[in-house]
Structures are given as C-alpha cells and as structure tokens.
Design a protein around this motif. Structure first.
Motif, PDB file in Angstrom:
ATOM      1  N   PRO A  72       0.818  -1.229   0.000  1.00 59.28           N
ATOM      2  CA  PRO A  72       0.000   0.000   0.000  1.00 59.28           C
ATOM      3  C   PRO A  72       0.844   1.268   0.000  1.00 59.28           C
ATOM      4  O   PRO A  72       0.553   2.214  -0.733  1.00 59.28           O
ATOM      5  N   GLY A 116       0.879   4.024  -2.940  1.00 62.40           N
ATOM      6  CA  GLY A 116       0.536   5.410  -2.608  1.00 62.40           C
ATOM      7  C   GLY A 116       1.638   6.361  -3.020  1.00 62.40           C
ATOM      8  O   GLY A 116       1.390   7.403  -3.630  1.00 62.40           O
ATOM      9  N   HIS A 137      -5.614   3.330  -8.154  1.00 60.62           N
ATOM     10  CA  HIS A 137      -4.888   3.147  -6.907  1.00 60.62           C
ATOM     11  C   HIS A 137      -5.809   2.611  -5.814  1.00 60.62           C
ATOM     12  O   HIS A 137      -5.505   1.634  -5.131  1.00 60.62           O
ATOM     13  N   GLN A 138      -6.989   3.252  -5.675  1.00 63.64           N
ATOM     14  CA  GLN A 138      -7.948   2.820  -4.650  1.00 63.64           C
ATOM     15  C   GLN A 138      -8.389   1.378  -4.894  1.00 63.64           C
ATOM     16  O   GLN A 138      -8.517   0.580  -3.966  1.00 63.64           O
ATOM     17  N   LEU A 175      -5.677  -0.975  -3.980  1.00 62.74           N
ATOM     18  CA  LEU A 175      -5.560  -1.045  -2.525  1.00 62.74           C
ATOM     19  C   LEU A 175      -6.577  -2.023  -1.953  1.00 62.74           C
ATOM     20  O   LEU A 175      -6.279  -2.802  -1.063  1.00 62.74           O
ATOM     21  N   SER A 209      -5.549  -5.500  -2.450  1.00 60.78           N
ATOM     22  CA  SER A 209      -4.276  -5.938  -1.872  1.00 60.78           C
ATOM     23  C   SER A 209      -4.514  -6.660  -0.551  1.00 60.78           C
ATOM     24  O   SER A 209      -5.595  -6.683   0.007  1.00 60.78           O
TER      25      SER A 209
END
Lengths: 262, 277
Positions: free
Chosen positions: B197, B201, B265-266, B269, B272
């Motif tokens: 993460p 980020g 990205h979200q 995440l 993950s």
C-alpha cells in the motif's frame, strides 16, 4: 553481518552522492573564473557572488520575493488560524470537509489553475494579473494544506477543550481565551510551519511566471530570465537561493528539536 | 447556541478566498472546456485535442516521462530507505536532513544545475566522455528529462517511504532467516506484501507530481519540449497563438488522467493484502 552493513553504508553514500552532485557542480561553477572543456576550473574566485549581490535587478527581485512570500504567509495565517480554531472548537465534524478541500491545491497542478486564474483576473473589477496581489492569493492556497496539517497536529496535542474550559472558568471570553491561551501554545508549531512553507514558496515559479512575469519580477522569474547570461553568474544565483532555503529549513529544524523554546 | 453561529462567520473570509483562488478558477476551466469557438456548448475542444497528433504526442511524452521517472525514483527510494534504516543514526539523520532540503531543489534552479552538470559542455558529460564511458549525451531529450525528473522524485520518494518502513519489524527478517528464507524470499513473501500500500501510494504521488511538473521542463528546454503542461501554458501565455478554451480542455484531460490514476490506486488497494483483512 559486516558485509551487509558495508553494503548499506555504500548505498547510503551513493544516494548522498547522487543528491549532492548537481549542487556541488553548481557550487564549483559559481566559484570558477573560467571552466570549459576541462575537468577542473581554471581558477577560483568570489567575483560572481560580488557581482550578483551588487546587481540592483537581483536585489529588487529578491526583495519582491521576500515581500510576496511574507505577505502570503501572513495572509494565510490570518485566514487559517481563526478558521482552524472555529472548526476544532465548535464544528469538529467540518474537519473531514477541510481535509478534502486542502487536497485540491495538491491535486491540481499550478499550470492548470493558471488557465482559470488568467481568464478570471485579466480584467474587470478584479484585474489582478500582473500584480503581486494575485501571487499572495495563490500562495495562500499553496501553503494552506501544509499549514492546516501542521497546525491540526499541534491543536490535537494541546487538549484544546480543557484549556478553553479552564480559561472560561477564570472568566475569560472565548475570544480572549483563544488569543491569549490557545495561540501562545501553538506558537512554536506555527513558526516551524511558516518557515517550512516559506522555504518552498520562495522557489515557486509557475504562478509567478505565468500570472505576473516581468511586471513584478520575483527571484525565480529573474533566474529564468538570466538564462542567456553567464553560467557562472546564474550558478552564483542558484547557490545563493539554495543557501537561503538551507538557512530557513535549518532554523525550522533547530526550533522543532529544541525543547526549551516552546 | 447563538455563539456557535457567530463563530461560523469567522470561517467566511477563509472560504471566500479559498473559493476565489482555488475553486472558481477550477470551475471556470471545467465550463470553458465545453465552450466552442462560436461560443456554443460542445465537445469540439476535446475533439481538437484528441484528433491532433501534436497534442497526442504531448500526452504520450508526459505519460512516458512521468511513468519512467516515477518507477526509477521509487526503485531508488526503496533501495535507499532500506539501507538508510540499517546504518548508524548520525549518517542517517544527516542524509535525511539533506534529502529534506533537496526536496526543495526543483524547477528552474534544478534545470540550471543539470545544464552545468550534464549539458553539452557539462562537467559530468565531459568527464564521462574523457573516460570513454559515453559517446555523447543530450540532456534536452526524453531520456534527459526522465533523468532530471527522476532526480526530483528521489527525495520525495525517500521522505514518503521512510516512515512506511516502520511497518517492517526486524524480528520478521530474523524469523524468516531462521526458517531458511534468503533475502530474496524475505522480500518477495514478507516485505513487499506488507509495503505494497505504501509503495502504491508513493508511486501515485510521484506520478501526479511528474505529470503536473512545468517549471523544470520549461526552464530546461525554454518550452520547446512537447509535454502537456508546456502545451497548456503556451495556449494561455504563449506569444504565438492563444486559445484558453482549448487550454481548458487540455487541463481537464490532465486532471482526469490524475483522477483515473487515483481510482486505479484505490481499486488496487482494496484488492491488496491489507484490503482483504
């Protein structure tokens, strides 16, 4: 184990070398009498610095930069401090809204904002393009996320509610308590945040060049306009600028670590 | 209760100035990007951008430079931070402070420093040429720009990643070693999944940082290299041809690109290791 620690030291020194290299080359270049087509400069001199610091156009640009940055930070504090206090004390739930809002200056690149700013403030009642006032407004938005985050952390650390209750019990009004009890407790955090904001505001180029340019030439715009001059002279300018940034960040770090100054 | 609403008034100047210098300009761009040359509503600005090989090239160059400089910057930052955490505290503190300062070293001064170091007659260029390491080096190309962008990504990457490595506990490495895992397997199965993460980020922030960067490339190439921020600026402040509405469409595309990256990205995440827990 010894081999592993050798490896880590080597990596760290390499990292440092890479980061230092452009600065070191510029520093050496600014001290060189002449340096072309050879590995080392022909001789060393302070002449470029003397010339730079006696150049009226540079001194004027430097002064303007200081003025705009200081003005923007004073303005930002004036707007942010009361807003932060009101949010922390009266409307804690607005903090979530603020955290979204302050992402905007981060997320929207200055070159994008400039498109709108140039059209909005080109004429009419708010003809700010070409004046330092528009930079003060823009720099307020750049410094905002940073000031807000830093001060929120400080506010959370000081038990705002207990302090205010105590001040109220002793007969102070909310205004008086905020000004003479809460503010002094935030002083150190505020000074550190302002100094660090200053160190990146003085390097701002995009707004300064696109919105104002030579009509109110600041340090970075002056540096860019000197591109066709002597490389030694611009190097002395780059190093002088970096020294100012260095001094300011050093002061901020000193203050941050020193427990006695709070 | 009345007291509280009076307090709300103190928020007004802040909201007003934030709106004037941040929200309204953004809203103006949004609206203007949909206004055609004849002053009517339409998508012609977007069509002009997406039909033009010139603007498509700018978008492609922007993406390439941002992607490569972010990947390289991230990789160097990971290797650097990993070692920084293993050296003695004096060296570490010195390097961290220095990194902090160089994070301010970007834009015009950085471009000038790079010209002195790696320009046609740059010190390092000459040194490497004399040593026979390189034939020639041109800083003013895509490769040169990736190099200078990588340089300003490194301090940012280091500063963002350094705290994230707190998540790695020393005894995990020892346990892994006791169970027979070498450094490679430790990274593959333990360190990387835990750090994912933070890495993602940081990568997103570096990418956004590079996509929006204007000062460095402008100062280095006097606005002659074709990337999106340079095109936007040329359309509103250039000296040949001005078209603020087209600039708005280009600016909106840049912001949309960043939004897409954030959404991906979200999504990543959530998929993950941490999102599942």
């Amino acid at each position: 184990m010894a081999r592993a620690s050798m490896y880590h030291r080597l990596v760290v020194w390499l990292l440092l070398l890479v980061l230092v290299l452009p600065l070191a080359a510029t520093l050496l270049y600014s001290l060189a009498t002449q340096w072309s087509a050879s590995l080392l400069p022909a001789g060393l001199t302070f002449d470029w610095y003397l010339r730079l610091w006696s150049e009226p156009r540079f001194l004027a640009a430097f002064g303007r930069s200081l003025l705009v940055c200081a003005g923007a930070l004073a303005f930002a504090c004036l707007l942010v401090l009361p807003a932060m206090f009101v949010i922390a004390y009266h409307f804690p739930r607005l903090d979530a809204v603020m955290n979204v809002l302050i992402l905007l200056p981060f997320a929207v690149p200055p070159v994008v904002s400039s498109v709108g700013l140039l059209q909005l403030f080109a004429g009419g009642p708010l003809a700010l393009v070409g004046t330092p006032w528009i930079l003060i407004g823009c720099y307020f938005t750049i410094a905002l996320p940073f000031l807000y985050r830093a001060l929120t952390n400080n506010l959370q650390a000081i038990e705002l509610r207990d302090l205010m209750d105590a001040a109220h019990l002793l007969g102070a009004s909310t205004f008086r308590a905020a000004l003479s009890v809460v503010l002094p407790n935030l002083r150190k955090g505020l000074v550190v945040a302002v100094l660090l904001s200053f160190s990146f505001l003085i390097g701002e180029f995009v707004f300064a060049n696109l919105l104002v340019g030579t009509r109110y030439e600041t340090l970075q715009v002056y540096l860019n306009n000197m591109r066709n001059g002597s490389g030694h002279f611009t190097s002395a300018l780059v190093i002088s600028y970096f020294m100012v940034v260095l001094l300011v960040t050093w002061a901020a770090n000193r203050l941050n670590r020193d427990p006695s100054s709070s | 209760m009345k007291h509280r609403y009076w307090a709300l008034l103190l928020l007004l100047p802040f909201i007003l100035f934030f709106a004037v210098f941040q929200l309204v300009p953004l809203a103006w761009i949004m609206v203007a990007s949909f206004v055609t040359v004849d002053g009517e509503w339409g998508l012609s600005n977007y069509r002009d951008v997406l039909d033009s090989p010139f603007y498509l090239q700018a978008i492609r160059y922007s993406l390439e430079i941002s992607l490569w400089s972010s990947l390289l910057g991230l990789a160097i930052a990971v290797i650097g931070v990993q070692s920084l955490r293993q050296v003695d505290s004096r060296l570490r503190d010195m390097v961290i402070s220095f990194t902090n300062m160089t994070s301010n070293f970007a834009g015009v001064p950085l471009a000038f420093a790079f010209i002195i170091l790696l320009g046609f007659n740059g010190t390092l260029t000459l040194l490497l040429k004399q040593l026979g390491v390189i034939e020639d080096f041109n800083l003013y190309t895509k490769g040169g720009l990736i190099l200078i962008y990588t340089y300003f990504q490194i301090p940012l990457g280091v500063l963002l990643l350094y705290p994230a490595f707190d998540a790695l506990r020393d005894d995990w490495r020892e346990s892994a070693a006791l169970l027979g895992a070498g450094p490679l397997r430790y990274w593959r199965h333990i360190a990387l999944p835990v750090l994912t993460p933070a890495l993602l980020g940081t990568f997103v922030i570096l990418l956004a940082n590079a996509l929006g960067a204007y000062a460095t490339v402008y100062a280095l190439t006097t606005g002659n290299f074709n990337v999106v921020p340079v095109r936007i600026a040329a359309l509103v402040a250039g000296d040949i041809y001005l078209d603020p509405n087209l600039a708005s469409a280009l600016a909106m595309l840049l912001v949309a690109l960043m939004a897409v990256i954030t959404v991906v990205h979200q999504w990543l995440l959530k998929r993950s290791y941490h999102g599942k827990g």
